[in-house]
Design a protein around this motif. Structure first.
Motif, short mmCIF file in Angstrom:
data_model
loop_
_atom_site.label_atom_id
_atom_site.label_comp_id
_atom_site.label_asym_id
_atom_site.label_seq_id
_atom_site.Cartn_x
_atom_site.Cartn_y
_atom_site.Cartn_z
N ALA A 119 50.48 40.60 38.92
CA ALA A 119 49.48 41.31 38.12
C ALA A 119 49.90 41.31 36.64
O ALA A 119 51.10 41.31 36.37
N PRO A 120 48.97 41.33 35.72
CA PRO A 120 47.54 41.58 35.91
C PRO A 120 46.70 40.34 36.21
O PRO A 120 45.47 40.45 36.11
N VAL A 121 47.29 39.22 36.54
CA VAL A 121 46.43 38.07 36.88
C VAL A 121 46.05 38.17 38.36
O VAL A 121 46.88 38.49 39.21
N CYS A 122 44.78 37.93 38.64
CA CYS A 122 44.26 37.98 40.00
C CYS A 122 43.59 36.66 40.37
O CYS A 122 43.53 36.30 41.55
#
Lengths: 104, 375
Positions: free
Chosen positions: A81-84
Motif C-alpha cells: 500500500a498505497p498501491v492497489c
C-alpha cells in the motif's frame, strides 16, 4: 498492432536500477534486474501520476518515490500500500546491446 | 536570517475563510484548479547520490528500537515498582514521552516503510505504534499518503495540525493529548460500531474499509480490557502503562509536530514554502527520528530517517535556512499563529539563499507582501 521500439543501450541502466523512456504520448520505466535481465512497465505509478524513474529498485521491487508503494516490476503486481492496482508490463528483448520494448 | 511575513487579505471583510472539511468546497476547488495531486518542486539531486541516500538498512532502526523498547520496559518497571509513591513520577514521565511521542515518529517512519529494510519489521513496529498513538493503522496509512500528495492543501490534507485561524486552547490542550485523544477515541468507537467515516471514505479505498473496522474493534477490545483490569484492581496503574501515556507523554510530539508546518504557507506546491527544518538536540532527534529535517522528508520521502542529515547537507543550498533550535522555531512560529487569529491569510515566507532556485508560488500570485522582519 504492436511494434518493437529501441528504448536504450543495455549499459545505460545500472544493475538494480531503472530509467524513464518516453515514446509518443506514452512513458515507460525500464529496469535492469540484479540478475542482469531487463523489464519494462508503465512509467507512472498506478496510485497517482508519479514517475517511477525517481524511485528505488530493491531486488525485483520498484518503490514509488512519492508514497513508497511497491510493485514487482517483473509482473507488475502491486505489493505494498498505497498501491492497489497492478502496473502494466511490456515484453522486452535485448539485441546487439540494445533494449527493445514491444508497445501497441 | 530574514523572514518575510505575507498577508493575503488586508481586512477581515475580505479575508479568506478556509473550509478544512474533506467534503467541503475548498477541497473541490483544489481538484478543479489542479492544486490537488499536483507536481511538486524538487531540488535536483544526481541519481547516484539519491540512490545512496535512499538505500535501506535494518541496523540503525534495530539499534534504535532496542534502545527505545528497552528504556520503556525499564522506566515502566521502575514506575510500577515505586507505585504509588511520587518517586515513581520521573519514571512515568520518561516512559510517557517514549510512549506518547516517540511512538508518533515510529508510526510515521514505519508507515513509510523506510525505517527498516525488512518489511515485516516495519509492519510490527507500525502496528504497535499505531495502537499506542490511538491511530487506526489501516486508516492512517492512507491519510498520510494523502498528506504527502496534498501537503497543507486546504480541504484535501487530513493531517493539517494547525488550521487557520488557530484554536490556541486546543493547540495547548493537545500538549497533554486532551483533544487529540478524545477525537481518536471517538473515531475508534465510530469505526468499531458504525463503520468507516464519510471523510475517511474520501482517501481510504473501499477494499480497505473492512480492515479499518477490524483494527478499530481490536483497539476497542485492548483498551476495554485495560480499563476492566484497572477497575478490578481499583487502581489506575494499568492505564498508566497503556492509554494514559498518550496524554501525559504527548507534549514532545506536539511540540515538534507543530513546527513541521505551523505559520507557513498553505495551498502551495513547494515544500520549502510550507514545511520547516529545525536543528534539534540529540535526545529530541532520537524521539522524533530525525523528522526535524522536515522539508527534506517531504521533498524526498524515500530517504530513511537515518540518512536525512546527509540529505540535508546535500540540498541545503536550495532551502531556506533552518531554525537553529526548537526555541527559535517557536519564536518564529508562535507570533505568526497569533497574527492568524485576526488575519488567517497571514503566513511566514522564509528567504532563500542565493544558491537556491526561486520559489514556485503560482498559487500565491495574488498575495501582497505585508512586511519584512529580521528573526
Amino acid at each position: 498492432m504492436t511494434q518493437w521500439i529501441d528504448a536504450c543501450a543495455t549499459d545505460e541502466i545500472d544493475e538494480e536500477d531503472l530509467i524513464r523512456f518516453d515514446h509518443g504520448a506514452q512513458t515507460f520505466a525500464i529496469y535492469h534486474s540484479p540478475e542482469g535481465d531487463f523489464y519494462a512497465t508503465a512509467g507512472l505509478c498506478s496510485h497517482e501520476n508519479v514517475h517511477l524513474c525517481d524511485g528505488l529498485v530493491m531486488g525485483h521491487l520498484i518503490e514509488c518515490p512519492k508514497h513508497n508503494g511497491q510493485f514487482d516490476y517483473r509482473t507488475g503486481e502491486a505489493k505494498r500500500a498505497p498501491v492497489c492496482v497492478n502496473l502494466r508490463t511490456f515484453p522486452v528483448k535485448v539485441e546487439g546491446g540494445r533494449v527493445f520494448i514491444e508497445v501497441a | 536570517m530574514e523572514r518575510e511575513f505575507y498577508l493575503g487579505a488586508i481586512t477581515e471583510d475580505t479575508m479568506t475563510r478556509r473550509n478544512y472539511s474533506l467534503l467541503g468546497p475548498d477541497g473541490a476547488r483544489a481538484v478543479e484548479t489542479g492544486l490537488a495531486a499536483a507536481e511538486w518542486y524538487h531540488t535536483e539531486v544526481p541519481r547516484k547520490v539519491m540512490k545512496d541516500l535512499m538505500k535501506r538498512s535494518d541496523a540503525p532502526a534495530i539499534r534504535d528500537t532496542i534502545i527505545l523498547y528497552g528504556c520503556m520496559i525499564l522506566f515502566a518497571g521502575l514506575g510500577i515498582a515505586l507505585w504509588p509513591s511520587w518517586w515513581s513520577a520521573p519514571f512515568w514521565l520518561a516512559y510517557g514521552v517514549l510512549y506518547g511521542s516517540a511512538m508518533d515518529s515510529r508510526w510515521h517512519e514505519c508507515g513509510h516503510g523506510t525505517a527498516f529494510k525488512t518489511p515485516w519489521m516495519n509492519t510490527v513496529v507500525y502496528e504497535i505504534a499505531s495502537l499506542m498513538m490511538m491511530r487506526n493503522s489501516a486508516t492512517w496509512r492512507w491519510s498520510h499518503a494523502r498528506h504527502h500528495t496534498d501537503t497543507y492543501i486546504v480541504g484535501r490534507d487530513p493531517e493539517i495540525a494547525v488550521m487557520r485561524p488557530p484554536v490556541l486552547f486546543k493547540l495547548i490542550g493537545n500538549f497533554f493529548g486532551i483533544f487529540d485523544a478524545w477525537a481518536a477515541l471517538s473515531r475508534m468507537a465510530y469505526n468499531a460500531f458504525l463503520g468507516v467515516h464519510p471523510e475517511e471514505k474520501t482517501f481510504v479505498p473501499q477494499s480497505e474499509w473492512p480492515k479499518v473496522v477490524k483494527v478499530a474493534r481490536i483497539y476497542v477490545l485492548i483498551y476495554a480490557a485495560t480499563i476492566t483490569l484497572a477497575i478490578w484492581m481499583h487502581s489506575i496503574l494499568p492505564l498508566m502503562v497503556i492509554g494514559l501515556p498518550r496524554l501525559y507523554g504527548a507534549w514532545h510530539h506536539v511540540m515538534t509536530g507543530l513546527l513541521q508546518h505551523g505559520g507557513l504557507a498553505d495551498n502551495v506546491t513547494d515544500h520549502r514554502l510550507n514545511s520547516r527544518t529545525v536543528y534539534m538536540n540529540p535526545i529530541s532527534r532520537f524521539i522524533y527520528w530525525n523528522m526535524n529535517y522536515h522539508v527534506e522528508h517531504h521533498m524526498f520521502p524515500m530517504v530513511p530517517y537515518h540518512a536525512l542529515p546527509r540529505l540535508h547537507e546535500t540540498i541545503r543550498h536550495d532551502l531556506p535556512a533552518p531554525n537553529r533550535s526548537i526555541g527559535a522555531g517557536f519564536a518564529e512560529m508562535w507570533p505568526a499563529l497569533i497574527r492568524q487569529l485576526r488575519y488567517e491569510d497571514f503566513f511566514i515566507k522564509r528567504e532563500l539563499p542565493a544558491t537556491a532556485k526561486p520559489y514556485r508560488e503560482e498559487f500565491h500570485a495574488e498575495a501582497p507582501v505585508g512586511g519584512t522582519v529580521a528573526a
